[in-house]
Design an enzyme around this catalytic site. Structure first.
Site, PDB file in Angstrom:
ATOM      1  N   ASP A 186       2.634  -0.085  41.326  1.00 44.31           N
ATOM      2  CA  ASP A 186       3.545  -1.175  41.680  1.00 44.31           C
ATOM      3  C   ASP A 186       4.890  -0.625  42.152  1.00 44.31           C
ATOM      4  O   ASP A 186       5.280   0.479  41.781  1.00 44.31           O
ATOM      5  CB  ASP A 186       3.835  -2.071  40.461  1.00 44.31           C
ATOM      6  CG  ASP A 186       2.578  -2.722  39.929  1.00 44.31           C
ATOM      7  OD1 ASP A 186       1.611  -2.865  40.686  1.00 44.31           O
ATOM      8  OD2 ASP A 186       2.581  -3.071  38.735  1.00 44.31           O
TER       9      ASP A 186
HETATM   10  N1  URA Z   1      -0.858  -1.038  35.965  1.00 46.05           N
HETATM   11  C1  URA Z   1       0.174  -1.806  36.347  1.00 46.05           C
HETATM   12  O1  URA Z   1       0.391  -2.882  35.810  1.00 46.05           O
HETATM   13  N2  URA Z   1       0.951  -1.354  37.354  1.00 46.05           N
HETATM   14  C2  URA Z   1       0.783  -0.165  37.954  1.00 46.05           C
HETATM   15  O2  URA Z   1       1.555   0.197  38.841  1.00 46.05           O
HETATM   16  C3  URA Z   1      -0.289   0.624  37.531  1.00 46.05           C
HETATM   17  C4  URA Z   1      -1.098   0.163  36.536  1.00 46.05           C
END
Ligand code: URA
Length: 235
Positions: free
Chosen positions: A101
């Site tokens: 993310d």
């Molecule tokens: N899980 C999440 O919630 N975000 C990420 O970036 C990776 C795994």
């Protein structure tokens, strides 16, 4: 291969322009500014133009990046936000393997090897993915058990995970979680499901790879042995 041909074959510029770059002192070989335009590049030489490492055309490159928050895991962004590809100092175009993310930090493989990248991202390949999480509030042992057993994250129940509580202060808990799936925003949704939204998230491990001491925003080349391990893991 002669240095100007090497630079041209990497797609940086023409041979003639490459000679100019050399004359201007903008080309380094193994860390030293190149003074001889007749230099022949040898296996293992590290060639840089304006500080960016370059590779001959067709060469596969593999990096491990410690992604900072505020970068998009993509090769383009309509909103013009910073891209993880901008953090890899290489003339070869690389792309991220999988996603983190925008605000997640940590381990991301970057490569131009489409075949290996696709194999690594295939849902049948369930690598351990290790994350360090700072979650809001104090996570109890019962809530850890719920996370470990599997929680409903909205139409999907997660498969068994491993969770270790590290420490907490008055407002938040630091924990490590190891999952094997890669649903969109999975870790954030898992902690939301137990009522503890994620405040900070960092991927620290993927299969045998760990982020180690790599500083945030920095990348390093994977060693040939690490690349071979990845190949073996997806076979
Ligand atoms: N899980 C999440 O919630 N975000 C990420 O970036 C990776 C795994």
């Amino acid at each position: 291969m002669r240095i100007n041909q090497y630079i041209a074959s990497a797609g940086v510029t023409s041979r003639r322009k490459a000679d100019e770059l050399i004359a201007e002192g903008r080309v380094k070989v193994n860390g030293a500014v190149l003074t001889s335009p007749g230099y022949h590049v040898e296996e293992g030489d590290i060639v840089e133009v304006d500080g960016a490492r370059i590779e001959p055309a067709g060469k596969k490159v593999y990096y491990l990046l410690n992604k900072p928050a505020g970068y998009v895991t993509s090769t383009a962004d309509k909103e013009g936000r910073p891209l993880v590809t901008e953090l890899v100092p290489d003339s070869v175009r690389v792309f991220p393997v999988g996603r983190l993310d925008y605000n997640t930090t940590g381990l991301l493989i970057m490569t131009n090897d489409g075949e290996l990248a696709n194999a690594l991202m295939h849902p049948s390949k369930e690598f351990d993915k290790k994350y360090l999480v700072r979650a809001q509030g104090i996570v109890t042992r019962d809530e850890v058990k719920r996370l470990e057993a599997g929680v409903d994250i909205g139409g999907f129940v997660t498969s068994p995970a491993e969770v270790h509580l590290a420490k907490h202060d008055r407002n938040s808990t630091l924990a490590e979680i190891i999952i094997h799936e890669g649903k969109n925003r999975q870790v954030r949704r898992m902690f939301e499901a137990i009522g503890h939204p994620v405040l900070e998230l960092c991927r620290t491990g993927l299969g045998d790879l760990t982020i180690g001491k790599l500083a945030i925003g920095q990348c390093r080349k994977l060693s040939p042995a690490e690349v071979e391990n990845l190949r073996r893991a997806v076979k």
